[in-house]
Design a protein around this motif. Structure first.
Motif, PDB file in Angstrom:
ATOM      1  N   ALA A 145       0.824  -1.210   0.000  1.00 36.16           N
ATOM      2  CA  ALA A 145       0.000   0.000   0.000  1.00 36.16           C
ATOM      3  C   ALA A 145       0.859   1.260   0.000  1.00 36.16           C
ATOM      4  N   ASP A 146       1.916   1.260   0.799  1.00 33.75           N
ATOM      5  CA  ASP A 146       2.785   2.441   0.883  1.00 33.75           C
ATOM      6  C   ASP A 146       3.474   2.725  -0.451  1.00 33.75           C
ATOM      7  N   VAL A 147       3.999   1.665  -1.094  1.00 35.13           N
ATOM      8  CA  VAL A 147       4.710   1.856  -2.363  1.00 35.13           C
ATOM      9  C   VAL A 147       3.759   2.344  -3.447  1.00 35.13           C
ATOM     10  N   VAL A 148       2.600   1.693  -3.576  1.00 35.12           N
ATOM     11  CA  VAL A 148       1.642   2.083  -4.608  1.00 35.12           C
ATOM     12  C   VAL A 148       1.121   3.491  -4.354  1.00 35.12           C
ATOM     13  N   ARG A 149       0.813   3.793  -3.083  1.00 32.26           N
ATOM     14  CA  ARG A 149       0.350   5.141  -2.743  1.00 32.26           C
ATOM     15  C   ARG A 149       1.363   6.196  -3.167  1.00 32.26           C
ATOM     16  N   ASP A 150       2.642   5.943  -2.883  1.00 39.19           N
ATOM     17  CA  ASP A 150       3.677   6.915  -3.225  1.00 39.19           C
ATOM     18  C   ASP A 150       3.752   7.150  -4.732  1.00 39.19           C
ATOM     19  N   TYR A 151       3.670   6.080  -5.511  1.00 39.16           N
ATOM     20  CA  TYR A 151       3.706   6.234  -6.973  1.00 39.16           C
ATOM     21  C   TYR A 151       2.494   7.008  -7.479  1.00 39.16           C
ATOM     22  N   LEU A 152       1.337   6.746  -6.918  1.00 36.85           N
ATOM     23  CA  LEU A 152       0.130   7.462  -7.335  1.00 36.85           C
ATOM     24  C   LEU A 152       0.202   8.935  -6.975  1.00 36.85           C
ATOM     25  N   VAL A 153       0.689   9.233  -5.770  1.00 32.46           N
ATOM     26  CA  VAL A 153       0.829  10.633  -5.349  1.00 32.46           C
ATOM     27  C   VAL A 153       1.825  11.356  -6.242  1.00 32.46           C
ATOM     28  N   GLN A 154       2.937  10.692  -6.561  1.00 33.81           N
ATOM     29  CA  GLN A 154       3.931  11.302  -7.452  1.00 33.81           C
ATOM     30  C   GLN A 154       3.355  11.569  -8.834  1.00 33.81           C
ATOM     31  N   ALA A 155       2.376  10.766  -9.239  1.00 29.11           N
ATOM     32  CA  ALA A 155       1.733  10.958 -10.540  1.00 29.11           C
ATOM     33  C   ALA A 155       0.646  12.029 -10.491  1.00 29.11           C
ATOM     34  N   GLY A 156       0.411  12.611  -9.317  1.00 25.49           N
ATOM     35  CA  GLY A 156      -0.538  13.707  -9.208  1.00 25.49           C
ATOM     36  C   GLY A 156      -1.914  13.334  -8.703  1.00 25.49           C
ATOM     37  N   PHE A 157      -2.067  12.116  -8.202  1.00 26.39           N
ATOM     38  CA  PHE A 157      -3.378  11.680  -7.723  1.00 26.39           C
ATOM     39  C   PHE A 157      -3.523  11.922  -6.225  1.00 26.39           C
ATOM     40  N   GLN A 158      -4.766  12.081  -5.784  1.00 29.57           N
ATOM     41  CA  GLN A 158      -5.095  12.052  -4.369  1.00 29.57           C
ATOM     42  C   GLN A 158      -5.472  10.612  -4.023  1.00 29.57           C
ATOM     43  N   VAL A 159      -5.011  10.125  -2.894  1.00 29.14           N
ATOM     44  CA  VAL A 159      -5.166   8.704  -2.580  1.00 29.14           C
ATOM     45  C   VAL A 159      -5.794   8.527  -1.205  1.00 29.14           C
ATOM     46  N   ASP A 160      -6.907   7.785  -1.174  1.00 25.42           N
ATOM     47  CA  ASP A 160      -7.501   7.319   0.074  1.00 25.42           C
ATOM     48  C   ASP A 160      -7.131   5.853   0.217  1.00 25.42           C
TER      49      ASP A 160
END
Length: 273
Positions: free
Chosen positions: A55-70
């Protein structure tokens, strides 16, 4: 395990689960270079994953791509967050404590039309088909590259987000399809379609009486140069269940044996109207 960059994501040891969590991550987004709201970035993603490292790794990649993540760590939390936050897309792990991903997918489908990408550590074709038949728009098998997952997210979102200059509406064989509002009527009654089902129907309605192979469809509708062709088979089956009077003997979306599929407008009785 395949490795991309510094990270490869895979399942934890069998039988292990982390505790359910509910967190909201929006930090780390570069607002100076954030994409226009009409583009696929700056969208809200619900990530449902009980293994904290993944979850932490995927969240970080999504945030870096400009997404908001719940982030939700179990099925019940996922349903609660989905209802409260109304995400633009859900990344859903197949194996979850309490309520598994297949049941979460079913319940989400009853409540909303949000795109769903299912993540599974079970690599069998039956398991993938089960996820697609439940209503998932796409799937990724563990171990996977987080970069690949981000690309899949963007691909699904591009097809689900309203664009400024969408293709014109289609009226054919009793269907009224409007790409701008992502709505479709059949004989005046609204159809509840997933993102991929809508795209598949739109593609075929624009090309009546033409035969397309599964390879053609996976490139044109999914945007994949290669992939599991059972994805197309399952979506055709699901679409038939929604548009055919008798899905076992279809008169609209026909199989051309040994070749592929054809939308037969004449058989629908509305061609040329």
């Amino acid at each position: 395990m395949t490795s991309y960059g510094m990270h490869t994501v895979g399942p934890a040891a069998p039988g292990t689960h982390t505790a359910g969590t509910m967190r909201i991550y929006a930090e780390g987004v570069n607002t100076q270079s954030a994409p226009h709201p009409a583009e696929v970035g700056n969208r809200r993603i619900l990530l449902v994953e009980d293994e904290q490292t993944i979850a932490d790794v995927v969240r970080d990649y999504l945030v870096q791509a400009g997404f908001q993540v719940d982030l939700a760590g179990d099925g019940f939390t996922a349903l609660s967050l989905a209802a409260a936050r109304r995400p633009d897309l859900v990344i859903l792990d197949r194996m979850l404590p309490g309520l598994d991903g297949v049941e979460v997918c079913r319940r989400l489908r009853l409540a909303m039309s949000v795109p769903i990408i299912m993540v599974t550590a079970l690599g069998t074709e039956d398991d993938r088909i089960l996820g697609l038949e439940t209503g998932a728009d796409d799937y990724v098998t563990k171990p996977f590259s987080p970069r690949e997952l981000v690309l899949r997210v963007k691909s699904v979102l591009r097809r689900s987000i309203r664009e400024f200059s969408p293709e014109p509406p289609v009226e054919l064989a009793g269907f009224e399809l409007d790409p701008a509002s992502r709505t479709v009527l059949q004989d005046g009654k609204p159809l509840m379609l997933t993102v991929r089902e809508f795209d598949l129907l739109a593609f075929l309605l624009r090309r009546p009486n033409q035969v397309f192979s599964r390879e053609d469809l996976i490139k044109a509708v999914w945007g994949w140069d290669f992939g599991d062709l059972s994805t197309v088979t399952v979506h055709v089956r699901r679409l038939r269940e929604k548009i055919e009077d008798n899905p076992t003997t279809p008169v609209l979306l026909k199989t051309v044996w040994g070749v592929g599929y054809r939308f037969d407008a004449k058989e629908g009785g509305h061609a040329g109207s």
